[in-house]
Each structure stands twice: as structure tokens, then as C-alpha cells.
Design an enzyme around this catalytic site. Structure first.
Site, mmCIF file in Angstrom:
data_model
loop_
_atom_site.group_PDB
_atom_site.id
_atom_site.type_symbol
_atom_site.label_atom_id
_atom_site.label_comp_id
_atom_site.label_asym_id
_atom_site.label_seq_id
_atom_site.Cartn_x
_atom_site.Cartn_y
_atom_site.Cartn_z
ATOM 1 N N HIS A 34 0.829 -1.207 0.000
ATOM 2 C CA HIS A 34 0.000 0.000 0.000
ATOM 3 C C HIS A 34 0.860 1.253 0.000
ATOM 4 O O HIS A 34 2.049 1.195 0.294
ATOM 5 C CB HIS A 34 -0.921 0.016 1.217
ATOM 6 C CG HIS A 34 -0.162 0.051 2.498
ATOM 7 N ND1 HIS A 34 0.423 -1.083 3.045
ATOM 8 C CD2 HIS A 34 0.145 1.066 3.333
ATOM 9 C CE1 HIS A 34 1.052 -0.748 4.157
ATOM 10 N NE2 HIS A 34 0.917 0.551 4.358
ATOM 11 N N HIS A 115 5.428 5.811 -1.157
ATOM 12 C CA HIS A 115 6.209 4.615 -1.436
ATOM 13 C C HIS A 115 5.408 3.363 -1.095
ATOM 14 O O HIS A 115 4.380 3.438 -0.421
ATOM 15 C CB HIS A 115 7.508 4.627 -0.630
ATOM 16 C CG HIS A 115 7.278 4.508 0.847
ATOM 17 N ND1 HIS A 115 6.891 5.575 1.630
ATOM 18 C CD2 HIS A 115 7.355 3.440 1.683
ATOM 19 C CE1 HIS A 115 6.759 5.175 2.882
ATOM 20 N NE2 HIS A 115 7.024 3.879 2.936
#
Length: 171
Positions: A34, A115
Site C-alpha cells: 500500500h 512509497h
């Protein structure tokens, strides 16, 4: 209860991330790959009802967000985390900022670096091994995010979706 807000990437990117996370991420079984927009925060049942209304409003202010990944990066020397770096994106940064301001959350201690974590809580040697072997690899993933998710933490430490918010006015 503990909540968070994240974007889940598409299947191809999740498969790539999971192939690396299995070995290097102790939280592999607790949450899918995620992009964290808002890390964990506390809210009770009454507060979360108001928060979901606010999140619907935030989602309506944004259209789909392009996500591009070209390389691996690391947070070292701050900590031994290796991740897929999301290329800088004004829409993603604006969404992050609006979530914090709308929900009146305390500003994060670190700058927003979008990220997807591949390895964390790594020893120095594990970090060096993982980062060295992946940094020369070419990545060229592009996809569009059309939603974000409000997640909550279960008693066993895993995270699950509480509600999903589609981006854009034409839902």
C-alpha cells in the site's frame, strides 16, 4: 480504535511487491502492499462517523491520481527500509495535505514520501543485501489510483478496509 488511510496499488504491482515482502517485511501478513496517506490515528465510533463524511468530501475534490514507479529507494540512514519509490506527484501530495488539514490531524514528523514498503526492520546486512540486489533493477510501472481506503487495525495487528472512497465527482 486505530485507523489509517491508504491507496492499494493494482494486482501486478501488488504481486511484485509481495514477492519481495515475503522475505523482508515482517508485516507482510498484516497488510497488503500500500501507499500510506495517513498513518495510524485513534478515533472512537462517534468520531469515525464524522471522519467518513469528511473523507467523502475530500475524495470529491480529486480526480484519479497517476502513480509511476521507476526505482527502488531507501530511508537509510534514518532506518533500514527499502521501498518502491512513487515518482513525485502534485495530486498525491495535495491529497495527503488535504487529508491532514480536513481531519485536523497533527502534522507528521517526517516529510511525505509516497512509497510501497518492500523490506523493513532489516538488519544492516539484510538492508545492504536487499538494496544492493534491487537498486540496479529497472522498474517501469504506471497505473491510476481511483480510490483510497480508510483502514482499521484488528486485535491481531492486521489491517482491514473500513470504507472505500472513490476519487472524483462522477462516482
Amino acid at each position: 480504535m486505530k485507523y489509517g488511510i491508504a491507496i492499494f496499488p493494482g494486482k501486478e504491482l501488488q504481486d511484485l511487491a509481495n514477492s519481495l515482502r515475503k522475505r523482508f517485511d515482517p508485516k507482510y501478513a498484516l497488510i497488503p502492499p500500500h501507499i500510506t496517506l495517513v498513518s495510524d490515528f485513534e478515533a472512537n465510533n462517534k468520531e469515525i462517523k464524522e471522519i467518513t463524511k469528511k473523507l467523502e468530501q475530500v475524495a470529491s475534490h480529486f480526480q484519479c491520481i497517476d502513480l509511476k514507479i521507476k526505482k527502488i529507494s531507501t530511508f537509510q540512514p534514518v532506518n533500514n527500509v527499502v521501498y518502491l519509490k512513487i515518482e513525485p506527484n502534485a495530486d498525491l501530495a495535495d491529497l495527503h495535505t488535504e487529508l491532514f488539514s480536513t481531519l485536523h490531524l497533527e502534522k507528521p514528523t517526517h516529510a511525505f514520501v509516497p512509497h510501497i514498503t518492500l523490506g523493513q526492520e532489516l538488519s544492516h546486512d539484510q538492508h545492504l543485501d536487499m538494496y544492493s540486489s534491487l537498486r540496479m533493477r529497472k522498474f517501469n510501472y504506471e497505473e491510476t489510483a481511483d480510490r483510497f481506503h480508510l483502514l482499521y487495525e484488528l486485535e491481531n495487528g492486521s489491517w482491514t478496509v473500513f470504507e472505500t472512497f472513490r476519487l472524483g465527482k462522477d462516482k
